[in-house]
Scaffold this motif. Structure first.
Motif, short mmCIF file in Angstrom:
data_model
loop_
_atom_site.label_atom_id
_atom_site.label_comp_id
_atom_site.label_asym_id
_atom_site.label_seq_id
_atom_site.Cartn_x
_atom_site.Cartn_y
_atom_site.Cartn_z
N GLN A 1 -128.70 -28.56 -32.20
CA GLN A 1 -129.36 -29.85 -32.04
C GLN A 1 -129.25 -30.39 -30.62
OE1 GLN A 1 -127.43 -32.32 -34.92
NE2 GLN A 1 -128.10 -31.09 -36.67
N TYR A 2 -128.85 -29.53 -29.70
CA TYR A 2 -128.58 -30.02 -28.35
C TYR A 2 -129.62 -29.55 -27.34
CZ TYR A 2 -124.12 -30.80 -30.59
OH TYR A 2 -123.14 -31.20 -31.45
N LEU A 3 -130.67 -28.86 -27.84
CA LEU A 3 -131.68 -28.36 -26.92
C LEU A 3 -132.67 -29.46 -26.55
CD1 LEU A 3 -132.44 -24.92 -28.59
CD2 LEU A 3 -130.80 -25.47 -26.80
N GLU A 4 -132.99 -29.53 -25.28
CA GLU A 4 -133.95 -30.53 -24.80
C GLU A 4 -134.91 -29.86 -23.84
OE1 GLU A 4 -132.26 -34.40 -23.77
OE2 GLU A 4 -130.32 -33.53 -24.19
N GLU A 5 -136.02 -30.47 -23.62
CA GLU A 5 -136.98 -29.92 -22.68
C GLU A 5 -136.39 -29.95 -21.27
OE1 GLU A 5 -139.42 -28.83 -25.48
OE2 GLU A 5 -139.78 -28.48 -23.34
N PRO A 6 -136.70 -28.95 -20.44
CA PRO A 6 -136.12 -28.90 -19.09
C PRO A 6 -136.35 -30.18 -18.29
CG PRO A 6 -137.23 -26.84 -19.61
CD PRO A 6 -137.53 -27.80 -20.73
N GLU A 7 -137.53 -30.82 -18.47
CA GLU A 7 -137.79 -32.02 -17.69
C GLU A 7 -136.82 -33.14 -18.06
OE1 GLU A 7 -141.10 -29.34 -17.84
OE2 GLU A 7 -140.00 -30.39 -19.44
N GLN A 8 -136.54 -33.29 -19.37
CA GLN A 8 -135.63 -34.34 -19.81
C GLN A 8 -134.21 -34.07 -19.34
OE1 GLN A 8 -136.16 -34.38 -24.03
NE2 GLN A 8 -138.15 -35.39 -23.94
N ILE A 9 -133.81 -32.81 -19.43
CA ILE A 9 -132.47 -32.46 -18.98
C ILE A 9 -132.33 -32.71 -17.49
CG2 ILE A 9 -130.83 -30.56 -18.76
CD1 ILE A 9 -132.09 -29.32 -21.24
N GLN A 10 -133.35 -32.36 -16.72
CA GLN A 10 -133.32 -32.59 -15.28
C GLN A 10 -133.11 -34.07 -14.97
OE1 GLN A 10 -133.45 -30.54 -12.67
NE2 GLN A 10 -133.50 -32.19 -11.17
N GLU A 11 -133.80 -34.94 -15.70
CA GLU A 11 -133.67 -36.37 -15.45
C GLU A 11 -132.26 -36.85 -15.78
OE1 GLU A 11 -136.68 -38.25 -17.71
OE2 GLU A 11 -138.34 -37.47 -16.52
N GLU A 12 -131.68 -36.35 -16.87
CA GLU A 12 -130.34 -36.78 -17.24
C GLU A 12 -129.31 -36.36 -16.20
OE1 GLU A 12 -130.78 -36.66 -22.12
OE2 GLU A 12 -129.27 -35.46 -21.07
N VAL A 13 -129.46 -35.13 -15.68
CA VAL A 13 -128.52 -34.65 -14.68
C VAL A 13 -128.57 -35.53 -13.44
CG1 VAL A 13 -127.97 -32.74 -13.14
CG2 VAL A 13 -128.54 -32.29 -15.53
N VAL A 14 -129.77 -35.87 -13.02
CA VAL A 14 -129.91 -36.70 -11.83
C VAL A 14 -129.29 -38.07 -12.04
CG1 VAL A 14 -131.57 -37.79 -10.28
CG2 VAL A 14 -131.95 -35.45 -11.05
N GLU A 15 -129.50 -38.66 -13.23
CA GLU A 15 -128.99 -40.00 -13.49
C GLU A 15 -127.47 -40.00 -13.64
OE1 GLU A 15 -131.02 -41.40 -16.90
OE2 GLU A 15 -132.96 -41.58 -15.90
N GLU A 16 -126.91 -38.96 -14.28
CA GLU A 16 -125.49 -38.97 -14.59
C GLU A 16 -124.64 -38.58 -13.40
OE1 GLU A 16 -124.90 -36.43 -17.90
OE2 GLU A 16 -125.97 -37.72 -19.31
N GLU A 17 -125.15 -37.73 -12.53
CA GLU A 17 -124.32 -37.18 -11.47
C GLU A 17 -124.54 -37.92 -10.16
OE1 GLU A 17 -124.68 -33.02 -11.09
OE2 GLU A 17 -123.77 -32.62 -13.05
N ALA A 18 -123.78 -38.95 -9.98
CA ALA A 18 -123.77 -39.65 -8.70
C ALA A 18 -122.63 -39.09 -7.86
CB ALA A 18 -123.57 -41.14 -8.91
N GLU A 19 -122.95 -38.75 -6.62
CA GLU A 19 -121.93 -38.14 -5.77
C GLU A 19 -120.83 -39.14 -5.45
OE1 GLU A 19 -124.81 -34.99 -3.39
OE2 GLU A 19 -123.74 -36.57 -2.31
N PRO A 20 -119.58 -38.72 -5.60
CA PRO A 20 -118.47 -39.63 -5.28
C PRO A 20 -118.44 -39.98 -3.80
CG PRO A 20 -117.65 -37.41 -5.63
CD PRO A 20 -119.10 -37.39 -6.01
N GLU A 21 -118.10 -41.19 -3.53
CA GLU A 21 -118.02 -41.66 -2.15
C GLU A 21 -116.76 -41.12 -1.49
OE1 GLU A 21 -119.53 -43.98 1.09
OE2 GLU A 21 -120.38 -43.45 -0.86
N ILE A 22 -116.89 -40.60 -0.27
CA ILE A 22 -115.72 -40.14 0.48
C ILE A 22 -115.01 -41.36 1.04
CG2 ILE A 22 -114.92 -38.81 2.47
CD1 ILE A 22 -117.28 -36.98 2.11
#
Length: 590
Positions: free
Chosen positions: A397-418
């Motif tokens: 139940q965890y499969l998603e379309e590549p476009e949706q997964i791409q959007e989630e990765v971009v939103e969730e992964e904010a680069e930590p500030e040095i």
């Protein structure tokens, strides 16, 4: 306890201790796994690396040619987020089993999470990280530092160019051989001061070979010319009844037993000496005709031949397996190149009255050590690639379309500030707490934030500059890792590398400079500052800084220059710590 890759390769004589040490240097300075650096240096090929990674992690690998046949629906079985997190790529679905290639299949927790998310039994496979990164980029659009893609390109270029080079070697071999004195002069000229003549080489090694020959000489039983040869086996009576007492019992095929004989010779004579020196010199000259001396230092070649021929020439037969491995590992020759050289060496056998046994010939008569194990380390996917994947079951139940997964990765992964660091804190971190090159980068950039609004660190490899780490206005690490500046064309980076000096001034209107500014968002600062980081008289890093569009770079950066000058000492500390992992190069033995 899992054995280290470097130790395994040294023990198998696929690399030398010196090559391992150089790879460790590169690993600390340029990053990546040890195998990546061995590939980049050309000391091993990708297939050998994959096999030894399989042995190290106690899993199987996959044939590289099968990677182009992965079914698209199989790639969707893992969410992009987990693919990037664990550097894992699914390659095959077989019922409840999902085969996944990884650069580190021993990573704790990875298999459990992948199994939980997919509802499948994960079968881990291993591949070199450069190949994993290539798959991530090709199949999922997940980028990595361009230097890794460059390693794969370099390997492909070496493979493409090798047949042409060996063709040149082969054509030379077909020519009429020059007279002996002309050949020796040619060898002397090509070898320069490092090469010695055949007579000098023979003089240096005569005592060595003499001692080896004395060890190999055995005293046979006294010859018995008057005694007739024993009857052939087919003439021996098969009757089980014992022979008459007057007839001596039939002899077993064991080594000759003493037989009463009239008037034996006063002393036994030795068996014919193995032609160690003639064979070594013949191979020596043949390797020069094949221009191996341009790839291996002559002193190293001579030392290898001394040990190799004297230890492996027995019963007038010399196996060529060790020599094949030596040429592949130390000269970087491909299998086709080695095979052609072996074919020429085999022709030397009859004139020398010895038999030169190729690896293929040995395999035809008996199992070659390591062959069966090597075959078991590779998973062949031909049959499974042709099959349609098993339909996805309800519990997945965890499969998603590549476009949706791409959007989630971009939103969730904010680069930590040095975090910004003071000069004192940065110095303390640099000289004592940093654990790897990324820690070095974060420390330098942490202090650079107090000087520049935008700062980027670059890696210099040969005639190319690769983006490494950076932060500031409109800059992300992923953006930086896509940067690539060739040093063959004019640019501010070429000036810094060629002169090994700092640069403070405008970015001139040159194509490579403009590409660089565009890649960083198009800002055009009035002036920039570039600082070379030099290790062993070579520029290995470049620190770039500016204050944004239309602004001038500060010139009062004395503390930053001091910090940059302490980077080489930090590199040396990390190298010493890394060498402790490899017992074969501890204490500077390599």
């Amino acid at each position: 306890m899992k054995q280290e890759l470097g130790q395994m390769l040294v023990q198998e004589k696929l690399i030398t201790e010196g090559q391992l040490k150089e790879a460790v240097y590169n690993q600390v300075i340029f990053g990546g796994k040890l195998g990546t650096n061995l590939l980049e240096l050309g000391y091993i090929d990708e297939e050998i690396l994959a096999r030894f990674l399989a042995r190290q992690h106690r899993v199987k690998s996959i044939r590289l040619e099968d990677l182009s046949k992965i079914h698209p629906s199989v790639l969707k079985l893992l969410p992009r987020k987990l693919v990037e997190k664990y550097q894992a790529v699914p390659v095959q679905l077989d019922g409840k089993k999902l085969y996944v290639v990884m650069s580190n299949p021993s990573e704790m927790g990875a298999l459990s999470e992948l199994s939980f998310v997919t509802g499948k039994v994960i079968v881990p496979l291993v591949l070199p990280e450069v190949r994993i990164f290539e798959l991530l980029n090709r199949c999922y659009g997940i980028g990595r530092e361009l230097r890794y893609i460059n390693v794969a390109m370099m390997a492909a270029e070496r493979k493409a160019k090798a047949p042409k080079a060996i063709g040149k070697i082969a054509s030379k071999k077909m020519e009429k051989p020059p007279p002996e004195n002309v050949l020796k002069q040619k060898i002397k000229a090509e070898g320069r001061a490092e090469l010695i003549s055949e007579q000098e080489y023979e003089q240096l090694t005569s005592e060595y070979y003499q001692s080896k020959q004395e060890e190999m000489c055995v005293q046979p039983p006294p010859p018995v010319p008057p005694v007739p040869e024993p009857p052939p086996p087919e003439k021996v009576s098969p009757a089980p009844a014992p022979p008459a007492p007057t007839v001596p019992p039939a002899r077993t095929p064991e080594p000759p037993a003493p037989i009463p004989k009239p008037a034996p010779p006063p002393a036994a004579e030795p068996t014919p000496e193995q032609p160690v020196r003639p064979v070594a010199h013949a191979i020596y000259k043949e390797l020069f005709k094949a221009e191996v001396n341009t790839r291996i230092p002559v002193q190293r070649l001579q030392e290898f031949l001394k040990n190799y021929v004297s230890s492996e020439l027995k019963d007038f037969a010399l196996p060529l397996k060790s020599l094949s491995n030596f040429l592949a590992s130390e000269a970087g020759l491909l299998p086709d190149q080695v095979a052609r050289i072996m074919d020429e060496l085999v022709k030397l056998g009859p004139p020398l009255s010895v038999r030169l046994v190729t690896v293929a010939e040995a395999a035809a008569t008996e199992a070659v050590p390591g062959t069966e194990a090597a075959e078991e380390e590779v998973v062949e996917l031909d049959e499974m690639i042709e099959l349609e994947p098993v339909p996805e079951e309800p519990e997945v139940q965890y499969l998603e379309e590549p476009e949706q997964i791409q959007e989630e990765v971009v939103e969730e992964e904010a680069e930590p500030e040095i975090p910004q660091l003071s000069f004192a804190d940065a110095t303390k971190e640099l000289m004592g707490k940093t654990r790897d090159r990324d820690d070095l980068a974060k420390t330098v950039l942490g202090f650079a934030k107090s000087v520049f609004k935008r700062a980027v660190l670059f890696t210099v490899r040969g005639d190319q500059v690769f983006g490494w780490f950076g932060q500031g206005e409109g800059i992300t690490v992923k953006q930086v890792q896509k940067l690539f500046i060739p040093l063959k064309e004019p640019s501010v980076f070429k000036t810094v590398v060629q002169l090994s000096c700092h640069y403070l001034g405008p970015v001139l209107a040159q194509p490579e400079n403009q590409k660089f500014l565009d890649a960083l968002g198009g800002a055009k600062p009035n002036s920039v500052f570039l600082i070379p980081i030099i290790w062993k008289e070579k520029v290995v890093y470049i620190l770039y800084g500016d204050n944004g569009h239309g602004q001038n770079a500060p010139f009062d950066i004395g503390e930053l220059l001091i910090l940059a000058q302490r980077l080489p000492a930090a590199i040396e500390r990390l190298i010493e710590e890394k060498k402790k992992q490899y017992s074969v190069i501890q204490g500077g033995k390599a």
